[in-house]
Write a protein that holds these residues in place. Structure first.
Motif, PDB file in Angstrom:
ATOM      1  N   LEU A 164      -1.631  -3.013   0.064  1.00  0.00           N
ATOM      2  CA  LEU A 164      -1.423  -3.307   1.484  1.00  0.00           C
ATOM      3  C   LEU A 164      -1.960  -4.695   1.822  1.00  0.00           C
ATOM      4  N   ARG A 165      -3.140  -5.003   1.299  1.00  0.00           N
ATOM      5  CA  ARG A 165      -3.713  -6.335   1.541  1.00  0.00           C
ATOM      6  C   ARG A 165      -2.822  -7.410   0.925  1.00  0.00           C
ATOM      7  N   ARG A 166      -2.369  -7.147  -0.283  1.00  0.00           N
ATOM      8  CA  ARG A 166      -1.504  -8.122  -0.963  1.00  0.00           C
ATOM      9  C   ARG A 166      -0.226  -8.354  -0.167  1.00  0.00           C
TER      10      ARG A 166
ATOM     11  N   ASP B 108       2.562   0.920   6.910  1.00  0.00           N
ATOM     12  CA  ASP B 108       3.508   0.097   7.681  1.00  0.00           C
ATOM     13  C   ASP B 108       2.908  -0.297   9.028  1.00  0.00           C
ATOM     14  N   VAL B 109       2.286   0.667   9.677  1.00  0.00           N
ATOM     15  CA  VAL B 109       1.715   0.410  11.003  1.00  0.00           C
ATOM     16  C   VAL B 109       0.580  -0.608  10.913  1.00  0.00           C
TER      17      VAL B 109
ATOM     18  N   VAL C 194      -7.563   1.707  -5.037  1.00  0.00           N
ATOM     19  CA  VAL C 194      -7.957   1.434  -3.659  1.00  0.00           C
ATOM     20  C   VAL C 194      -9.151   0.503  -3.661  1.00  0.00           C
ATOM     21  N   GLU C 195      -9.305  -0.194  -2.554  1.00  0.00           N
ATOM     22  CA  GLU C 195     -10.440  -1.099  -2.442  1.00  0.00           C
ATOM     23  C   GLU C 195     -11.023  -0.941  -1.041  1.00  0.00           C
ATOM     24  N   PRO C 196     -12.303  -1.013  -0.907  1.00  0.00           N
ATOM     25  CA  PRO C 196     -12.868  -0.931   0.431  1.00  0.00           C
ATOM     26  C   PRO C 196     -12.407  -2.126   1.237  1.00  0.00           C
TER      27      PRO C 196
END
Lengths: 234, 189
Positions: free
Chosen positions: A67-69, B47-48, B104-106
């Motif tokens: 998502l960050r990417r 998406d949001v 996942v990453e914080p």
């Protein structure tokens, strides 16, 4: 229109608004009251802050790295294409955050390393600078390590121009463990060699490589490796 | 380097990508948590969150310090978009997007901020637990369900005025409970 609402009535509606329960028909009434009431404007801010604390009670669900990417790739792509920004801002926008020194620094460090090499040659006392060869299907280049061993410059020829949504990211790869993204290659003026400053020591790394990544860079390298070279043992 | 919320707002106002990056690193996890709680759909939540941060990027900061914190501002943007989507999707079949083994990453990278959020989370959980169930349900239906006052009144079979009273009393109790433990603007008023 006169605002006949009392503070008490307004506060009730502000609390509803803070949690999103205000009826659409009441919105205008509240907005009109807030426009003329500092006390209730302050109360609205308090309630908004309180409501924003509600999610803190939830177990934090970290977003996936993608998502960050995805977000930052879009942001950097739009930034680099934005005509509203002056050319120097677009240049920096095209360079992912945290590595903006790369473009400017490359020139300075190339000069500094060259000066370092000159000094070594002249004095014949310090350790000799090291250069590693890197290559890919179409690209060839050199990684020149400064005499201090804490900085190097990667110079590459034969790389294709990328769309603004993509970058060449440089990785240092240890014998075991994850590759570390360290820099982005910047195109030379007039189609010259691509350069990147590789900061830090190369100790502990076995390979250097460059891959094609979305603008903004990636946490892990893609499979599109455009060049690589072995470090150490020269 | 630790950027304050003011620094982040300034950076966003300057249309700097680094501003959005910093905003996301500080509040992206919270935003994702809110969106996921509302939508119960990973793909839709992502998406949001992306749409919300891109909207901030494209519009520049419309944040007004006098109207709440940066945290409440981004929370409101994400919540409103999630609720809009929820309302739009109520008549559609939802498809859950697989995670595909993605790591996942914080989102919160600043250790100090992470500690502060963790502390406030514990305090907020305690404060919410102290509320009578009907008050807690009322604010949860509103905040996470997107229900309006009249919809809540219908769902809970209570008069409109009761809903209004429950929300205000619940928030006032939360404020009183948290003001003793957290450094928040309302303490000084």
């Amino acid at each position: 229109m006169a605002d006949a609402m009392s503070h008490e009535e307004a506060i009730d509606l502000l609390a509803l608004d803070a949690v999103g329960a205000l009826e659409a028909s009441d919105r205008e009434i509240v907005a009109r009251h807030l426009a003329n009431c500092a006390t209730c404007t302050h109360a609205a801010a308090e309630y908004a802050d309180l409501a924003s604390l509600l999610p803190a009670a939830l177990e934090l669900v970290p977003p996936p790295a993608r998502l960050r990417r995805r977000l930052m790739a879009q942001v950097y792509a739009e930034a680099s294409a934005s005509p509203a920004l002056p050319w120097w801002r677009r240049l920096f926008a095209a360079i992912p955050a945290g590595r903006a020194f790369t473009a400017v620094g490359a020139v300075a460090v190339v000069a500094a390393i060259a000066l370092g090499i000159w000094a070594v040659v002249e004095r014949s006392a310090s350790p000799a600078p090291v250069a590693y060869t890197v290559s890919g299907t179409t690209a060839t280049g050199t990684l020149a390590v400064g005499t201090t061993g804490t900085q190097a410059v990667l110079t590459v020829k034969g790389l294709a121009t990328l769309p603004t949504s993509k970058v060449y990211e440089v990785w240092l790869i240890p014998p075991t463990g994850s590759p570390k993204g360290v820099a982005f290659l910047s195109p030379g003026v007039g189609g010259g060699a691509w350069t990147a400053v590789v900061p830090g020591s190369l100790a502990g790394y076995k390979t250097i490589a460059a891959t094609v990544e979305p603008a903004g860079g990636s946490r892990t390298p893609s499979n599109i490796v455009v060049l690589s070279g072995q470090l150490g043992g020269s | 380097m630790h950027l304050s919320d003011d620094d982040i707002v300034r950076s966003i106002s300057d249309h700097s990508p680094e501003g959005i990056e910093a905003l996301y690193d500080r509040y992206g996890g919270l935003a994702h948590t809110v969106a996921l709680r509302i939508l119960s759909d990973r793909g839709a939540a992502e998406d949001v969150v992306q749409e919300s941060f891109l909207a901030v990027w494209r519009r520049g900061s419309t944040f007004q310090p006098g109207r709440g914190s940066l945290r409440s501002w981004i929370c409101t943007i994400v919540r409103n978009r999630a609720i809009d989507r929820l309302r739009g999707d109520r008549h559609r079949t939802r498809l859950d997007t697989p995670i595909e083994g993605e790591s996942v990453e914080p989102a919160v990278t600043d250790p100090w901020v992470a500690v502060a959020l963790e502390l406030s989370g514990e305090e907020v959980r305690k404060a919410l637990a102290e509320l009578p169930p009907e008050q807690r349900q009322t604010i949860e239906l509103a905040y996470y369900g997107g229900y309006t006052q009249s919809e809540i009144a219908t769902a809970m079979e209570v008069p409109l005025g009761t809903v209004k009273g429950r929300v205000r009393i619940a928030l006032d109790k939360l404020r009183a409970s948290l003001a003793d433990r957290l450094e928040t603007p309302w303490q000084t008023q």
